[in-house]
Design a protein around this motif. Structure first.
Motif, PDB file in Angstrom:
ATOM      1  N   CYS A  34     113.966  44.276  52.303  1.00 55.30           N
ATOM      2  CA  CYS A  34     112.563  44.093  51.951  1.00 55.30           C
ATOM      3  C   CYS A  34     111.950  45.474  51.718  1.00 55.30           C
ATOM      4  O   CYS A  34     112.233  46.413  52.474  1.00 55.30           O
ATOM      5  CB  CYS A  34     111.884  43.371  53.115  1.00 55.30           C
ATOM      6  N   GLU A  36     108.917  46.470  52.072  1.00 54.11           N
ATOM      7  CA  GLU A  36     107.800  46.864  52.942  1.00 54.11           C
ATOM      8  C   GLU A  36     108.223  48.094  53.733  1.00 54.11           C
ATOM      9  O   GLU A  36     109.389  48.247  54.111  1.00 54.11           O
ATOM     10  CB  GLU A  36     107.410  45.706  53.866  1.00 54.11           C
ATOM     11  N   CYS A  39     110.022  47.482  57.196  1.00 55.35           N
ATOM     12  CA  CYS A  39     110.712  46.206  57.406  1.00 55.35           C
ATOM     13  C   CYS A  39     112.225  46.391  57.279  1.00 55.35           C
ATOM     14  O   CYS A  39     112.703  47.054  56.367  1.00 55.35           O
ATOM     15  CB  CYS A  39     110.218  45.184  56.386  1.00 55.35           C
ATOM     16  N   CYS A  65     111.039  40.133  52.104  1.00 51.73           N
ATOM     17  CA  CYS A  65     111.532  39.096  53.005  1.00 51.73           C
ATOM     18  C   CYS A  65     110.537  37.934  52.996  1.00 51.73           C
ATOM     19  O   CYS A  65     109.405  38.076  52.531  1.00 51.73           O
ATOM     20  CB  CYS A  65     111.713  39.652  54.410  1.00 51.73           C
ATOM     21  N   HIS A  68     107.070  38.681  54.772  1.00 49.46           N
ATOM     22  CA  HIS A  68     106.101  39.456  53.999  1.00 49.46           C
ATOM     23  C   HIS A  68     105.647  38.703  52.756  1.00 49.46           C
ATOM     24  O   HIS A  68     104.502  38.827  52.331  1.00 49.46           O
ATOM     25  CB  HIS A  68     106.670  40.837  53.650  1.00 49.46           C
TER      26      HIS A  68
HETATM   27 ZN   LIG Z   1     109.660  42.341  55.061  1.00 46.27          ZN
END
Ligand SMILES: [Zn+2]
Ligand SMILES: [Zn+2]
Length: 94
Positions: A34, A36, A39, A65, A68
């Motif tokens: 992911c 982010e 993450c 993911c 998120h």
């Molecule tokens: Zn994530």
């Protein structure tokens, strides 16, 4: 780099197997984690986002993911500068 999760677009489909596959097809990359910032989950969804803090209203796909991806309307801080793939199918797989 930040992006706003615009989600709510599960009715939108494209010619690829999934939006995550769409991202892979047009980024030339393989989805991993992911994107982010902190993450550590694997990206499972090609999420619809807009770039935050820039005058760009286009819709893009980035790999997130599911947790998120479900943060609809939230601004997500991204790790580095991930590849943004256009969500406009007429410019890509349409
Ligand atoms: Zn994530
Ligand atoms: Zn596609």
């Amino acid at each position: 780099m930040k992006a706003r999760n615009i989600n709510g677009t599960s009715n939108h489909t494209c010619g690829c197997a999934s939006w995550l596959k769409h991202w892979e097809n047009f980024s030339g990359e393989t989805a991993g984690l992911c994107v982010e910032k902190s993450c550590m989950s694997n990206a499972t969804v090609g999420a619809h986002v807009q770039k935050e803090g820039v005058l760009d209203q286009h819709w893009y796909i980035i790999p997130l993911c599911s947790a998120h991806n479900n943060q609809q309307g939230e601004v997500i801080e991204l790790y580095g500068n991930p590849t943004f793939v256009s969500a406009n199918v007429s410019e890509t797989c349409g």
